[in-house]
Design a protein around this motif. Structure first.
Motif, short mmCIF file in Angstrom:
data_model
loop_
_atom_site.label_atom_id
_atom_site.label_comp_id
_atom_site.label_asym_id
_atom_site.label_seq_id
_atom_site.Cartn_x
_atom_site.Cartn_y
_atom_site.Cartn_z
N MET A 180 0.83 -1.20 0.00
CA MET A 180 0.00 0.00 0.00
C MET A 180 0.88 1.27 0.00
O MET A 180 0.62 2.21 -0.75
CB MET A 180 -0.90 -0.03 1.23
CG MET A 180 -2.05 0.92 1.20
SD MET A 180 -3.25 0.53 -0.11
CE MET A 180 -4.22 -0.75 0.68
N VAL A 181 1.91 1.27 0.84
CA VAL A 181 2.82 2.42 0.91
C VAL A 181 3.49 2.67 -0.45
O VAL A 181 3.53 3.78 -0.96
CB VAL A 181 3.90 2.22 2.00
CG1 VAL A 181 4.96 3.31 1.93
CG2 VAL A 181 3.26 2.18 3.39
N LEU A 182 4.02 1.59 -1.03
CA LEU A 182 4.74 1.76 -2.29
C LEU A 182 3.81 2.07 -3.45
O LEU A 182 4.21 2.72 -4.42
CB LEU A 182 5.61 0.53 -2.59
CG LEU A 182 7.03 0.59 -2.02
CD1 LEU A 182 7.88 1.62 -2.78
CD2 LEU A 182 7.07 0.92 -0.54
N ALA A 183 2.56 1.63 -3.36
CA ALA A 183 1.60 2.00 -4.40
C ALA A 183 1.54 3.51 -4.53
O ALA A 183 1.53 4.06 -5.63
CB ALA A 183 0.22 1.43 -4.10
N VAL A 184 1.54 4.20 -3.39
CA VAL A 184 1.41 5.66 -3.45
C VAL A 184 2.74 6.37 -3.65
O VAL A 184 2.82 7.36 -4.37
CB VAL A 184 0.64 6.22 -2.22
CG1 VAL A 184 1.44 6.06 -0.94
CG2 VAL A 184 0.28 7.68 -2.43
N THR A 185 3.82 5.86 -3.05
CA THR A 185 5.10 6.59 -3.16
C THR A 185 5.89 6.21 -4.41
O THR A 185 6.86 6.89 -4.74
CB THR A 185 6.01 6.35 -1.94
OG1 THR A 185 6.35 4.96 -1.87
CG2 THR A 185 5.34 6.79 -0.65
N SER A 186 5.47 5.18 -5.11
CA SER A 186 6.29 4.74 -6.24
C SER A 186 5.47 4.27 -7.44
O SER A 186 5.68 4.71 -8.56
CB SER A 186 7.22 3.62 -5.77
OG SER A 186 8.01 3.12 -6.82
N HIS A 187 4.50 3.37 -7.21
CA HIS A 187 3.82 2.75 -8.35
C HIS A 187 2.90 3.73 -9.07
O HIS A 187 2.94 3.82 -10.31
CB HIS A 187 3.08 1.50 -7.89
CG HIS A 187 3.95 0.53 -7.14
ND1 HIS A 187 3.47 -0.57 -6.48
CD2 HIS A 187 5.30 0.51 -6.93
CE1 HIS A 187 4.47 -1.23 -5.91
NE2 HIS A 187 5.59 -0.59 -6.16
N ILE A 188 2.08 4.47 -8.33
CA ILE A 188 1.20 5.46 -8.98
C ILE A 188 2.03 6.56 -9.66
O ILE A 188 1.74 6.92 -10.80
CB ILE A 188 0.19 6.04 -7.97
CG1 ILE A 188 -0.78 4.95 -7.49
CG2 ILE A 188 -0.58 7.22 -8.57
CD1 ILE A 188 -1.68 4.39 -8.57
N PRO A 189 3.06 7.12 -9.00
CA PRO A 189 3.90 8.09 -9.74
C PRO A 189 4.45 7.54 -11.05
O PRO A 189 4.47 8.24 -12.05
CB PRO A 189 5.02 8.42 -8.74
CG PRO A 189 4.36 8.26 -7.39
CD PRO A 189 3.41 7.09 -7.56
N HIS A 190 4.88 6.28 -11.06
CA HIS A 190 5.37 5.72 -12.32
C HIS A 190 4.23 5.57 -13.34
O HIS A 190 4.40 5.89 -14.52
CB HIS A 190 6.06 4.37 -12.07
CG HIS A 190 7.49 4.51 -11.65
ND1 HIS A 190 7.84 4.89 -10.37
CD2 HIS A 190 8.65 4.39 -12.34
CE1 HIS A 190 9.18 4.95 -10.29
NE2 HIS A 190 9.68 4.66 -11.47
N LEU A 191 3.09 5.10 -12.89
CA LEU A 191 1.97 4.92 -13.83
C LEU A 191 1.56 6.25 -14.46
O LEU A 191 1.34 6.35 -15.67
CB LEU A 191 0.77 4.30 -13.09
CG LEU A 191 -0.43 4.00 -13.98
CD1 LEU A 191 -0.13 2.86 -14.95
CD2 LEU A 191 -1.66 3.66 -13.14
N ILE A 192 1.48 7.28 -13.63
CA ILE A 192 1.11 8.61 -14.12
C ILE A 192 2.16 9.13 -15.09
O ILE A 192 1.83 9.69 -16.15
CB ILE A 192 0.98 9.58 -12.92
CG1 ILE A 192 -0.23 9.22 -12.07
CG2 ILE A 192 0.90 11.02 -13.40
CD1 ILE A 192 -0.27 9.98 -10.75
N ALA A 193 3.41 8.96 -14.75
CA ALA A 193 4.49 9.46 -15.61
C ALA A 193 4.50 8.75 -16.96
O ALA A 193 4.57 9.38 -18.01
CB ALA A 193 5.84 9.31 -14.91
#
Lengths: 306, 306
Positions: A180-193
């Motif tokens: 859950m933590v990495l979804a917001v600090t890493s995975h979503i930023p990558h998906l958006i980018a």
């Protein structure tokens, strides 16, 4: 206890950096390695990423008291099965994958009854491959360890110590919370980018040349993240889909609110959000997780400043 | 012709950098300045951002053959009216605002019959205020000039020359096209960054401390952009809403496709997108619009690399 022989399976950016960091910080620890790509094996050997390169995973892990799997998260199960014939009875198996529930399940299924202690160093660059590795990648970065409930305390402590010796700060948490933590600090930023870079590439009204020329307005920052390894990131999204979708839907709801504010000319709603996000940046810089210089201290601004 | 006396109204990051850059690159050109905030005026004077500071906009522009308005785009009309009493008959009025259709209209309404040539240097950092300015901000960056159809060619050429003298590369285009290009290369990236940083701050499952600690996974990049000046950005979204909404809806459509791919486990769709975005990054670096070093050459990775 402490580890005396670490085997590294997968010698890209992270695996290579682990190998170099161990050799620099723990010269008494043996390192051995394997990559399923013969070309990567040869380049990694030439670069000295590990002390001893092997031609099979089983040979690489023979005699190791710690094995660190540094392959894309979708390849963990296969990598574990491939090395199993060479694995010592007491070896600890760890990894560096960006999703932890799925990887833990894959490793436990591939290696039943073994001592498995997953880990995830939150560090990297947009480059990949053996040439991208460097010994200081983990310095001042966090490494999250997600020990299963039955993991022996002395083995967990030894793994914590190893990552601290490589320069990292360590935090233990359960695998579901990590995801859950990495979804917001890493995975979503990558998906958006990845998505916005794709959107910008496909426009008819704005040429690709214009997107590139005028990227210094903010877009270029996203392209760095969107240059990350495609296989690694495909596997992360396939293996952390529940948490990613939950966080994505929250982001989409917030973005819909901002869309409404722009559509209705609600400047106050914008100003309120834009003001409060500044403090998050300040905290990240204050806690040593980013460069305090303007624009990350990029080459074009870091010098000759007034 | 070339300009001999440039007045700068608004002495934050951009206005201050223009003042310093002119003094460095064009020592024969006089600079005068004004900021409506007395405290900023005093600090800007102490920093030497312009040659001569004045206590009113009208006094600052007296005798100037070029006035550059460096205020938030929503404040352009008021700033133009305030300085009008001191403005010489032949003075060229320009600006540095991030949206160009609305600013052109506001300036033409405030200063009917005047020679107005809007401009937008695509450069900046996340910092704001007079202390944030530096002379090399525009070096190797693009400046877009959007001359109205009736702008005298010699005045346009002089403005192009001025920006080139400050180190910028110049491109002329019409204001509406500018607004579409910048919506995608700057405005949408900022909107997304502000929103995701807001989303991450408001979660119950993940603490703010965790978001900060583990931000090196990608999130920290977005916090830099989300630390930009709130007033400036509120005004950009209020004054370029049509183009922003059009680009936002394209991004949302693309993000919905990726959401579907994650939900359905379609790894091929992800891999295809993630592979093609890498080439955009390479082009930006090849065209000198970003640092080629991994991770922007951030302090923590730029040194001691292996």
């Amino acid at each position: 206890m402490s580890f005396t022989h670490v085997a590294i399976i997968g010698l890209g950016l992270i695996g290579g950096s682990v190998g170099l960091a161990i050799q620099q910080h723990l010269p008494g620890v043996r390192t051995s390695g394997f990559d399923r790509d013969p070309d990567v094996r040869r380049r990694a050997a030439d670069l000295g990423l590990v002390g001893q390169m092997h031609d099979s995973a089983a040979a690489a892990v023979a005699g190791a008291d710690l094995v660190i799997l540094c392959v894309p998260v979708g390849a963990m199960g296969t990598a574990a099965r491939d090395m199993a014939p060479g694995l010592g009875a007491d070896a600890v198996i760890s990894d560096v994958g960006g999703s932890k529930v799925a990887v833990t399940q894959a490793l436990q299924a591939a290696l039943p009854g073994r001592c498995i202690i997953p880990a995830h160093p939150v560090a990297g660059t947009e480059n990949s491959g053996p040439e991208a590795g460097f010994a200081t990648l983990f310095r001042q970065r966090w490494c999250i360890i997600t020990p299963p409930a039955d993991a022996p305390a002395d083995r967990v402590a030894a793994l914590v110590k190893l990552w601290e010796d490589l320069g990292a700060m360590v935090e233990c948490m359960d695998a579901a919370h990590h995801d859950m933590v990495l979804a917001v600090t890493s995975h979503i930023p990558h998906l958006i980018a990845y998505t916005i870079v794709g959107t910008a590439s496909d426009l008819e009204q704005v040429t690709r040349s214009e997107v590139i020329k005028f990227s210094a307005g903010g877009f270029r920052d996203f392209t760095r993240i969107a240059a990350s390894d495609p296989t690694m990131w495909r596997d992360v999204f396939l293996n952390n889909s529940d948490a990613v979708l939950e966080m994505l839907d929250r982001f989409l709801a917030d973005l819909a609110v901002m869309r409404g504010a722009i559509s209705e000319g609600d400047g106050q709603a914008m100003f309120d959000l834009f003001s409060r996000t500044r403090s998050v940046r300040r905290s990240i810089v204050a806690f040593g997780q980013d460069d305090a210089r303007p624009d990350f201290g990029r080459g074009d601004h870091g010098k000759d400043q007034n």
